[in-house]
Design a protein around this motif. Structure first.
Motif, short mmCIF file in Angstrom:
data_model
loop_
_atom_site.label_atom_id
_atom_site.label_comp_id
_atom_site.label_asym_id
_atom_site.label_seq_id
_atom_site.Cartn_x
_atom_site.Cartn_y
_atom_site.Cartn_z
N ARG A 205 1.02 -1.47 0.25
CA ARG A 205 0.14 0.03 0.03
C ARG A 205 0.19 1.41 0.11
O ARG A 205 0.35 2.54 -0.49
N ALA A 206 2.18 1.00 0.47
CA ALA A 206 2.70 2.32 0.91
C ALA A 206 3.22 2.25 -1.00
O ALA A 206 3.73 3.45 -1.17
N MET A 207 4.01 1.87 -1.60
CA MET A 207 3.83 2.20 -2.67
C MET A 207 3.64 2.61 -3.69
O MET A 207 3.88 3.03 -4.38
N VAL A 208 2.25 1.96 -3.71
CA VAL A 208 0.76 2.46 -4.71
C VAL A 208 0.91 3.52 -4.33
O VAL A 208 0.33 4.59 -5.14
N LYS B 51 13.16 -9.10 3.70
CA LYS B 51 12.38 -9.97 2.86
C LYS B 51 11.88 -8.87 1.32
O LYS B 51 12.33 -7.30 1.91
N PRO B 52 12.99 -9.41 0.54
CA PRO B 52 12.87 -8.44 -0.58
C PRO B 52 11.62 -7.78 -1.03
O PRO B 52 10.04 -8.03 -0.58
N PRO B 53 11.65 -6.83 -2.00
CA PRO B 53 9.96 -6.24 -2.17
C PRO B 53 8.90 -6.67 -3.73
O PRO B 53 7.85 -6.42 -3.58
N VAL B 54 9.52 -8.57 -4.12
CA VAL B 54 9.11 -8.51 -5.28
C VAL B 54 7.84 -9.12 -4.70
O VAL B 54 6.85 -8.11 -5.65
N ALA C 27 0.95 -4.82 -5.05
CA ALA C 27 0.62 -3.55 -5.27
C ALA C 27 0.10 -3.58 -6.78
O ALA C 27 -0.45 -3.16 -7.20
N ALA C 28 0.71 -4.38 -7.72
CA ALA C 28 0.00 -4.66 -9.48
C ALA C 28 -0.67 -5.08 -9.36
O ALA C 28 -1.76 -4.91 -10.19
N SER C 29 -1.02 -6.28 -8.77
CA SER C 29 -2.18 -6.63 -8.33
C SER C 29 -3.75 -5.52 -8.35
O SER C 29 -4.98 -5.11 -8.73
N LEU D 135 -7.06 -4.00 -10.31
CA LEU D 135 -7.80 -4.59 -10.13
C LEU D 135 -8.46 -3.81 -8.92
O LEU D 135 -9.76 -3.61 -8.81
N GLY D 136 -7.99 -2.42 -7.82
CA GLY D 136 -8.43 -1.49 -7.24
C GLY D 136 -8.86 -1.70 -5.88
O GLY D 136 -9.55 -0.93 -5.50
N ASN D 137 -8.63 -3.02 -5.34
CA ASN D 137 -9.00 -3.79 -4.73
C ASN D 137 -8.46 -3.61 -3.40
O ASN D 137 -7.98 -5.21 -4.12
N TRP D 138 -7.77 -3.81 -2.49
CA TRP D 138 -6.44 -4.57 -1.81
C TRP D 138 -7.08 -5.52 -1.29
O TRP D 138 -6.26 -6.64 -1.28
N ASN D 139 -8.80 -6.08 -0.65
CA ASN D 139 -8.89 -7.47 -0.33
C ASN D 139 -9.33 -8.14 -1.40
O ASN D 139 -8.74 -9.59 -1.07
#
Length: 569
Positions: free
Chosen positions: A45-48, A66-69, A75-77, A81-85
């Motif tokens: 969420r911070a990335m977005v 952990k690496p960010p991959v 974040a790409a998802s 999709l525009g929905n975190w859930n």
């Protein structure tokens, strides 16, 4: 015969659809829950929100464990999709579906289509696979990449020389390594392959396999460069000491030091036998019959078993040698062991012993579900105590009891219908029912309490919409579920140091500022009479401190060992 084959194909297709629907069950109906999900979603969420995707953050701190991959995937998802859930579970779901297909394809290529279906159905029936497919943890994605790397290597080493498959294997291993450090493990399969070639006097009917393996190097470097290249450029062009510290922490402490000298999750050497005996149910019940069958094939120098089983043993030895152990570490073994078991399973399930073992597994699961449902629906003291320990209301008793009762009744019906004759189908039906009940019923019912959203909703209602909220000794789910911007004073910083900043922050606006504090971390400088007990969440008790409760000028300190305890995967 054609009609029989068509019927079998229809059953296989029906089973495939049922498994996919079971994995999809409930997606989007719950929020991130501990231990790992909230921290990954916080970073994503911070990335977005910030547009800065290179370095993951947990609140105001860099997250260097952990690496960010994986967080990039989430974040790409979300961007898609525009929905975190929905977005936070999508990478695990896609990785699970990829893993199932890879097992199916390996079974088809190394044996035949019948074995392919047995491979996929065996994996889908194991508890750990379904659980990880429905959790937003790195490990399901790691297993997808590990299985993809093994798919490429096994195609090249066993099926026919295939340079593209070698490149794919190298890329998947490299990407897996920068997703979670042990992604290189598929490369260990070269050791049993070399031993098998030596036993076969170096002649397996194909030339040039060894030379083509050098393609693993550029493939691996390309996969690892997905993250290491932008990190390296940032390190070259930025003098920021926090960036240098982040790279040292992640590349050294969280890899070599974590493996060789683990500082938490320390378990005995036999720990993974316990994991196999529980999380690998019901497949582990067949191991006493599978082991002799595998041994006979190994003695015949069947290369498929030498590579599949030899690699699994090396992975088990690798993780057993480290003092730090968690149940997810050996998860990459499971798909390949299911492929190795698939050719033997039809014969095993014609025996009385294995059939009764699987029948007993389903029967015990049905009995346990019915027993717990009766306890919940009857409101027994045990049921009330379980909910009370987790800060959950008694109103959940009939809801949870109803779902478990339905699950138990359906399992009993499946037992009566399929019985011993179709015990393989019974196990698949059991897995599909379990993950449907888990996805549609249990997790949505528990979600407000396991995700801490109910706690943070109470906090928002208690302090009012115009108040400012700070966090001390917080957990990731508290920050993630907060209904407003939050001030926090570090996550891994000792609690006493957090109070040194939190106290003056309260003092600046005592009428409008509040702190949410873990009860264990309460400062002596707070007027206990004004503290509000706001309830429990995730087995922790939380308290609200109004700004007026802070004693200005107080110099009391917490015990020296009071510090944030960060449990990592």
């Amino acid at each position: 015969m054609p009609e029989a084959r068509l019927s079998r194909q229809h059953w296989h297709l029906l089973a495939c659809v049922a498994i996919v629907l079971a994995l999809l069950a409930g997606i989007g109906m719950r929020q991130p829950s501990p231990p790992d999900e909230p921290r990954f979603v916080l970073a994503a969420r911070a990335m977005v929100d910030s547009g800065q995707w290179l370095l993951p953050h947990r609140g105001g701190d860099l997250y260097a464990e952990k690496p960010p991959v994986f967080m990039w995937m989430q974040a790409a998802s979300h961007q898609l999709l525009g929905n975190w859930n929905l977005a936070f579970l999508l990478p695990s779901l896609l990785a699970a579906l990829l893993t199932l297909w890879l097992c199916w394809d390996l079974g088809r290529r190394l044996w035949n289509r019948r074995v392919a279906w047995w491979s996929m159905l065996a994996l889908a029936s194991c508890l750990q696979f379904g659980l990880m497919a429905k959790r937003a943890q790195i490990d399901m994605v790691l297993v997808g990449l590990t299985t993809l790397a093994m798919w490429g290597l096994l195609r090249h080493l066993l099926e026919a020389p295939n340079r593209r498959a070698v490149l794919v294997a190298g890329f998947a291993a490299g990407l897996g390594t920068v997703t979670k450090g042990v992604g290189f493990l598929p490369l260990l399969v070269l050791l049993p392959w070399a031993l098998w070639r030596w036993r076969m006097q170096g002649d397996d009917g194909h030339a040039g396999r060894g030379r083509a393996l050098w393609l693993l190097v550029p493939g691996f470097l390309l996969g690892a460069a997905v993250w290491l290249a932008p990190l390296g450029l940032a390190l070259l062009h930025s003098p920021d000491p926090s960036l240098q510290a982040y790279a040292r922490e992640l590349l050294f402490k969280q890899t070599g030091t974590r493996y060789a000298n683990a500082w938490h999750h320390v378990k005995p050497a036999w720990y993974y036998l316990q994991v196999m005996a529980t999380l690998w149910l019901p497949g582990c019940l067949l191991l006493p019959a599978l082991l002799p069958a595998w041994w006979r094939r190994l003695k015949r120098l069947d290369g498929r078993y030498w590579l599949l089983l030899g690699w699994a043993v090396l992975v088990l030895v690798f993780f057993s040698a480290s003092p730090g152990k968690r149940e997810v570490y050996i998860f990459p073994m499971l798909p390949l062991l299911c492929v190795a078991a698939a050719p033997v399973l039809p014969g095993l399930l014609r025996r009385t012993g294995p059939r009764w073992l699987l029948l007993a597994y389903v029967g015990v699961l049905a009995a346990a579900a019915l027993y717990v449902s009766v306890q919940l629906l009857g409101g027994s003291p045990w049921a009330h105590a379980q909910l009370d320990r987790r800060g959950m209301p008694d109103s959940l008793l009939p809801l949870l009891g109803g779902w478990l009762l339905g699950f138990g009744v359906l399992l009993v019906a499946a037992l009566v219908w399929l019985r011993q004759r179709r015990v393989g189908a019974l196990v698949v039906v059991c897995a599909c029912l379990l993950w449907n009940v888990y996805g549609w019923g249990l997790m949505p019912a528990l979600d407000p309490y396991s995700s801490a959203s109910a706690l943070m909703q109470r906090v928002g209602q208690r302090i009012g919409p115009d108040a400012q909220l700070g966090l001390v000794a917080w957990r990731e789910q508290n920050l993630l579920q907060a209904d407003r911007p939050v001030t926090e004073f570090g996550f891994k910083r000792p609690w006493d140091e957090q109070w040194q900043q939190a106290g003056p922050w309260l003092q600046q606006a005592p009428e409008t500022r509040w702190l949410l504090v873990l009860d264990q971390a309460m400062s002596p400088c707070v007027d206990a009479a004004q503290v509000v007990d706001i309830g429990s969440s995730n087995r922790n008790r939380w308290q609200l401190v109004p700004g007026r409760a802070w004693h200005a000028g107080c110099q009391a300190h917490l015990a020296p060992d009071a510090a944030s305890d960060d449990e990592q995967d």
